[in-house]
Design a protein around this motif. Structure first.
Motif, PDB file in Angstrom:
ATOM      1  N   LEU A  15      78.737  84.680  42.937  1.00 61.24           N
ATOM      2  CA  LEU A  15      79.346  83.848  43.979  1.00 61.24           C
ATOM      3  C   LEU A  15      80.864  83.800  43.842  1.00 61.24           C
ATOM      4  O   LEU A  15      81.583  83.815  44.850  1.00 61.24           O
ATOM      5  N   LEU A  16      81.355  83.763  42.621  1.00 62.46           N
ATOM      6  CA  LEU A  16      82.801  83.758  42.395  1.00 62.46           C
ATOM      7  C   LEU A  16      83.448  85.034  42.911  1.00 62.46           C
ATOM      8  O   LEU A  16      84.478  84.991  43.588  1.00 62.46           O
ATOM      9  N   VAL A  17      82.833  86.178  42.639  1.00 62.81           N
ATOM     10  CA  VAL A  17      83.356  87.450  43.143  1.00 62.81           C
ATOM     11  C   VAL A  17      83.268  87.500  44.659  1.00 62.81           C
ATOM     12  O   VAL A  17      84.200  87.951  45.336  1.00 62.81           O
ATOM     13  N   LEU A  18      82.174  87.009  45.218  1.00 69.17           N
ATOM     14  CA  LEU A  18      82.014  87.018  46.669  1.00 69.17           C
ATOM     15  C   LEU A  18      83.080  86.178  47.354  1.00 69.17           C
ATOM     16  O   LEU A  18      83.743  86.634  48.288  1.00 69.17           O
ATOM     17  N   PHE A  19      83.280  84.945  46.879  1.00 65.92           N
ATOM     18  CA  PHE A  19      84.235  84.058  47.545  1.00 65.92           C
ATOM     19  C   PHE A  19      85.684  84.411  47.240  1.00 65.92           C
ATOM     20  O   PHE A  19      86.573  84.070  48.006  1.00 65.92           O
ATOM     21  N   SER A  20      85.957  85.087  46.124  1.00 64.27           N
ATOM     22  CA  SER A  20      87.341  85.479  45.847  1.00 64.27           C
ATOM     23  C   SER A  20      87.745  86.707  46.653  1.00 64.27           C
ATOM     24  O   SER A  20      88.926  86.924  46.898  1.00 64.27           O
ATOM     25  N   MET A  22      86.364  87.379  49.768  1.00 66.54           N
ATOM     26  CA  MET A  22      86.146  87.120  51.185  1.00 66.54           C
ATOM     27  C   MET A  22      87.388  86.475  51.793  1.00 66.54           C
ATOM     28  O   MET A  22      88.005  85.597  51.203  1.00 66.54           O
ATOM     29  N   SER A  23      87.779  86.933  52.950  1.00 69.90           N
ATOM     30  CA  SER A  23      88.884  86.300  53.663  1.00 69.90           C
ATOM     31  C   SER A  23      88.358  85.755  54.985  1.00 69.90           C
ATOM     32  O   SER A  23      87.452  86.313  55.586  1.00 69.90           O
ATOM     33  N   GLN A  80      91.021  89.022  47.872  1.00 70.53           N
ATOM     34  CA  GLN A  80      91.542  90.116  47.052  1.00 70.53           C
ATOM     35  C   GLN A  80      91.000  91.435  47.565  1.00 70.53           C
ATOM     36  O   GLN A  80      89.866  91.528  48.014  1.00 70.53           O
ATOM     37  N   ASP A  81      91.834  92.472  47.448  1.00 68.93           N
ATOM     38  CA  ASP A  81      91.394  93.798  47.864  1.00 68.93           C
ATOM     39  C   ASP A  81      91.314  94.778  46.700  1.00 68.93           C
ATOM     40  O   ASP A  81      90.763  95.858  46.846  1.00 68.93           O
ATOM     41  N   ASP A  82      91.848  94.443  45.560  1.00 71.08           N
ATOM     42  CA  ASP A  82      91.973  95.403  44.462  1.00 71.08           C
ATOM     43  C   ASP A  82      91.053  95.064  43.294  1.00 71.08           C
ATOM     44  O   ASP A  82      91.488  94.909  42.171  1.00 71.08           O
TER      45      ASP A  82
END
Length: 140
Positions: A15-20, A22-23, A80-82
């Motif tokens: 969930l942390l990776v998903l929400f970080s 997502m824009s 984030q994109d990178d």
């Protein structure tokens, strides 16, 4: 217990990776100080009080200027994109460190059989004299 804890931690990290990454955009339309409309996925709809200019005379009438109290607010949260890191960007020393850390971490939790008898194959030493009787040492 450990398996449940591992699943909870894995889920929260996902969930942390998903929400970080997502824009999203939030559009809000205010008339004066009141929120009239908001939207997450599309633009917020304007109310009927929005001023429009008359095209025939090229001027805005006094009545329409008094009703132009509406404002649009847009909040944009970029993600984030990178996040993708390829393994060939690591130096050789970093690759060695990662591989040894993984190897030691995996072998850290290896279970050892507690009923191992290492001296099972060996015979006891030959008894030439009984040392306890010679030294007169007895367990009471």
């Amino acid at each position: 217990m450990k398996e449940t804890l591992r699943q909870i931690v894995s889920f929260t990290m996902a969930l942390l990776v998903l929400f970080s990454t997502m824009s999203f955009t939030v559009d809000m339309h205010y008339c004066g100080d009141q929120l009239v409309d908001f939207s997450f996925f599309k633009t917020a709809e304007n109310c009927a009080m929005k001023a429009s200019s008359s095209k025939s005379t090229g001027e805005t009438s006094i009545m329409e200027m008094e009703m132009d109290c509406c404002t649009d607010l847009e909040i944009v949260l970029e993600g984030q994109d990178d996040l993708k890191i390829s393994f060939d960007q690591f130096t050789f020393e970093q690759q060695i460190f990662i591989s040894t850390f993984y190897y030691t971490y995996v072998n850290l939790f290896e279970t050892v059989d507690k009923n191992l008898i290492f001296f099972k194959e060996y015979s006891p030493p030959l008894l030439i004299r009984d040392i306890q009787i010679l030294d007169q040492t007895f367990l009471i």
